[in-house]
Design a protein around this motif. Sequence first.
Motif, mmCIF file in Angstrom:
data_model
loop_
_atom_site.group_PDB
_atom_site.id
_atom_site.type_symbol
_atom_site.label_atom_id
_atom_site.label_comp_id
_atom_site.label_asym_id
_atom_site.label_seq_id
_atom_site.Cartn_x
_atom_site.Cartn_y
_atom_site.Cartn_z
ATOM 1 N N ASN A 109 0.823 -1.203 0.000
ATOM 2 C CA ASN A 109 0.000 0.000 0.000
ATOM 3 C C ASN A 109 0.865 1.264 0.000
ATOM 4 O O ASN A 109 0.585 2.242 0.695
ATOM 5 C CB ASN A 109 -0.966 0.012 1.187
ATOM 6 N N ASP A 110 1.950 1.209 -0.779
ATOM 7 C CA ASP A 110 2.891 2.314 -0.965
ATOM 8 C C ASP A 110 3.684 2.661 0.293
ATOM 9 O O ASP A 110 4.368 3.683 0.339
ATOM 10 C CB ASP A 110 2.168 3.570 -1.480
ATOM 11 N N LEU A 111 3.628 1.823 1.310
ATOM 12 C CA LEU A 111 4.475 1.977 2.496
ATOM 13 C C LEU A 111 5.668 1.044 2.367
ATOM 14 O O LEU A 111 5.524 -0.099 1.927
ATOM 15 C CB LEU A 111 3.705 1.642 3.776
ATOM 16 N N GLU A 112 6.828 1.530 2.754
ATOM 17 C CA GLU A 112 8.023 0.700 2.662
ATOM 18 C C GLU A 112 7.934 -0.451 3.657
ATOM 19 O O GLU A 112 7.833 -0.256 4.863
ATOM 20 C CB GLU A 112 9.265 1.534 2.957
ATOM 21 N N LYS A 159 -8.469 -2.731 -0.920
ATOM 22 C CA LYS A 159 -7.470 -3.413 -1.747
ATOM 23 C C LYS A 159 -6.150 -3.517 -1.003
ATOM 24 O O LYS A 159 -5.886 -2.779 -0.052
ATOM 25 C CB LYS A 159 -7.249 -2.664 -3.065
ATOM 26 N N MET A 160 -5.326 -4.452 -1.453
ATOM 27 C CA MET A 160 -3.961 -4.587 -0.955
ATOM 28 C C MET A 160 -3.037 -4.427 -2.154
ATOM 29 O O MET A 160 -3.103 -5.206 -3.101
ATOM 30 C CB MET A 160 -3.751 -5.943 -0.292
ATOM 31 N N ARG A 161 -2.196 -3.420 -2.111
ATOM 32 C CA ARG A 161 -1.277 -3.136 -3.217
ATOM 33 C C ARG A 161 0.109 -3.639 -2.851
ATOM 34 O O ARG A 161 0.670 -3.257 -1.828
ATOM 35 C CB ARG A 161 -1.239 -1.632 -3.514
ATOM 36 N N VAL A 162 0.640 -4.528 -3.655
ATOM 37 C CA VAL A 162 1.983 -5.078 -3.451
ATOM 38 C C VAL A 162 2.887 -4.560 -4.560
ATOM 39 O O VAL A 162 2.522 -4.623 -5.737
ATOM 40 C CB VAL A 162 1.954 -6.618 -3.465
ATOM 41 N N SER A 163 4.057 -4.039 -4.192
ATOM 42 C CA SER A 163 4.996 -3.506 -5.183
ATOM 43 C C SER A 163 6.410 -3.953 -4.842
ATOM 44 O O SER A 163 6.769 -4.084 -3.667
ATOM 45 C CB SER A 163 4.955 -1.969 -5.217
ATOM 46 N N VAL A 164 7.207 -4.182 -5.889
ATOM 47 C CA VAL A 164 8.642 -4.411 -5.732
ATOM 48 C C VAL A 164 9.361 -3.487 -6.710
ATOM 49 O O VAL A 164 8.882 -3.244 -7.821
ATOM 50 C CB VAL A 164 9.033 -5.884 -5.986
ATOM 51 N N GLY A 165 10.498 -2.966 -6.265
ATOM 52 C CA GLY A 165 11.252 -2.052 -7.125
ATOM 53 C C GLY A 165 12.710 -2.022 -6.746
ATOM 54 O O GLY A 165 13.098 -2.516 -5.669
ATOM 55 N N PRO A 166 13.556 -1.448 -7.591
ATOM 56 C CA PRO A 166 15.004 -1.487 -7.358
ATOM 57 C C PRO A 166 15.423 -0.706 -6.124
ATOM 58 O O PRO A 166 14.782 0.260 -5.729
ATOM 59 C CB PRO A 166 15.573 -0.866 -8.636
ATOM 60 N N SER A 167 16.505 -1.148 -5.533
ATOM 61 C CA SER A 167 17.080 -0.497 -4.359
ATOM 62 C C SER A 167 18.157 0.494 -4.777
ATOM 63 O O SER A 167 18.718 0.412 -5.876
ATOM 64 C CB SER A 167 17.678 -1.566 -3.443
#
Length: 823
Positions: free
Chosen positions: A323-326, A358-366
């Motif tokens: 949900n856009d939280l780290e 909703k539950m938003r799951v995201s992965v992205g580069p470090s």
Amino acid sequence: MEFTALLLHLLPVILLAIFSPSAAFVPTDNYLLNCGSTSNATLDNRVFAADSAFLAADRSTPLANKNPPPSSPELYATARVFTSASGYKLNIRQNGTHLVRLHFSPFPSPNFNLSAAKFTLLLNGNSVLRDFSTEALVIKEYVFGIDGEELEIVLRPAGGGSNFGFVNAIEVFSAPKDLIIDRGARIVSPNAIGEFDGMSSRILETIHRINVGGSKVTPFNDTLWRTWVPDEGFLVLKPAAKKVVSTHPPNYQPGGATRETAPDHVYMTAQSMNRGNAILGAKFNISWNFPVGSSGVQHLVRLHFCDIVSTGLNLLYFNVYLNDLEAYKDMDLSSLTFHELGSPMYVDFVADSDDLGKMRVSVGPSDLSTSTHVNAILNGVEIMKMVNLAASGSVSSEKKKRRTWIIVGSILGGGFGLLLLAGLMVLLACRCRKKKQMKNPRSRRTESSAWTTLRGVQGSSRSRMTELTITGSPAGNGYHNLRIPFAEVQSATNNFDKNLIIGMGGFGMVYKGVLKDANIKVAVKRGVPGHRQGLPEFQTEITVLSRIRHRHLVSLVGYCEEQSEMILVYEYMENGPLKSHLYGQGQATLTWKQRLEICIGAARGIHYLHTGFIPGIIHRDIKSTNILLDENHEAKVADFGLSRAGPCLDETHVSTGVKGSFGYLDPEYFRRQQLTDKSDVYSFGVVMLEVLCARPAIDPLLAREQVNLAEWALQWKQSGRLDQIIDPKLRGQIKHRSLEKFVETAEKCLAEYGVDRPSMGDVLWNLEYALQVQESGSLREDSSANGDPVMVVVGNGDRSEENCSSEASTALVFSQLVTNEGR
């Protein structure tokens, strides 16, 4: 032609990897019921038996579909209808986590139109499905722990009218014991930080089970007979993702994920960043939106990872967001999977659904990603709702059920002075301001993140002591100066020579050693390699001891986590545990003065834990084996593996599962699962009786009334004869008033309710008084009822490493005795 020949050669291998069924998991409890039928039915090569033998009462009607669709499984051709509250009772042979699945496939009949059914479902009295109805096939799955000898499944028609309930099939089977870990899931919330505690006591309803980057996985290919669906329908931006497939079976490692965690097919497929569609150097996330129903409801989110994209170790770093939280910063799968490529693992999170349900799951580069290895992957997702339990149909607040950081009242009561109230308000304001400085919950990048360098087993890679942030999060490499190479530990212990073993505990063996470079003696505690259960204690110990220093707390020299090892290296305590000096063999007898000084030292260490930080630290395992003595018999408290952060200023307790040692366990904590610093006080009271009586807290070889030291000793105290059960070696050494004050203090520590127990500061005061009385025969005592002299506080006794070095200050530590005239 060569390519075609190669393809034909590899085709059997590929087909075997993709389509071969997994070896079946064999559960202890295994009920498969074909409801409403007198014969067996088969689904996914599993045989469902007739259900009549398991009915709780004869208040149901079997129903058969006279015209079942040709493609419909035979299992759904019958149903059991309940016109009043009733259901099934199943005997449970193995307590622990179980999976319960109920199949609802409505069909019309002359007497009952199953599409019109409306009912509530209860599992062991807990309402998990309210006013349920369906017009199509629905399978409801629940995962929860069963502690009793029976599981009762009740279908209760909705109130009024001609409502009824029905079910076509039921599955109940025991799961692997580590499928759901009680503690370890990271809390991802703007308003909370730490780890969720008590997961195994919750009922979880499966909402989504996703095979990211792969095709549908049927129960036939899953050892727990689960269904995993593809992720494409949930991707927010499909061009951002690129499917990755491996033809190599997962490289399962001890302590990591297993085939019961997720099937091979989940770990052999993934979505990665589609760099081909991006501008050179651009960074972006891959995101999925999963509808979960109601907003603001807590969910367990389990993310599965297996590095099938890297060509070498430590090349893949990425961030995870919910949900856009780290949720996890700078994830490094190499370090989390024992430095093995293609090794499966998973991380558990607890997060609320957003305002849209909703539950938003995201992965992205470090930011740690190199320019040539910018990537992020995800292999699988499981989302389970924490059911808002309502026992026997009564609705209870979800907030009351939360097992983390429960606010049940204010500790600011009447009777406190305005100055104390103002001081507490200032401390609370400072703490809140510190938390705001430490993290911006909506930020994708935080300057200081919780320590995440240790391997992620038990479902979470996060240190279990995230909630024990004592002076702020350490820098990213705040622990690296404590790392000790495995080769150096081997050398220090002569390759773990059995002759150097000085102790043994639940975590593993303890060896005496010498770090040759520094030429210092150390105690090396080596966890059983690959032993999953020891990881939280390993992480907690490092987190606590790397941040605090006190003369009466054992110091951590370093740790090692190479080659699947969990090793802790401490300062060496020459005289070992207090226990061995009280009723061990081959040890010189401790004098009464020595015993008092040992108790005072231990009390100072515990008092420092309770009061030296906001919130304080509760040790949770105070006992005579965890109080160690150096060469001068000075006491130091050890073993912080079960430690917890204490309640915040606006809380009275921490709700958590019961941990500790029998004989020392606070009975109020055991009954209510509410932990306070007074739980440590109770345990210390038992230690005081051990010191006085020189016998174990629990001795099962004694007569029944003598087994429990605390109960036995208090009975003698109440009869005025406690002096008859003290250590015979002490008789004639103890002055009456010293013994009286010591016993009085121990009795108060063992009060049934924590509110009636003294603080560790009060305990320390009384012990110092007992020592002063023992050493001086000319004290001029107060004329008050209890005869206690007046105590003037000149220091708090809680010395950090910086102010512990001066022995000159030791004489003024904490208190001194004065006469009434000196007030």
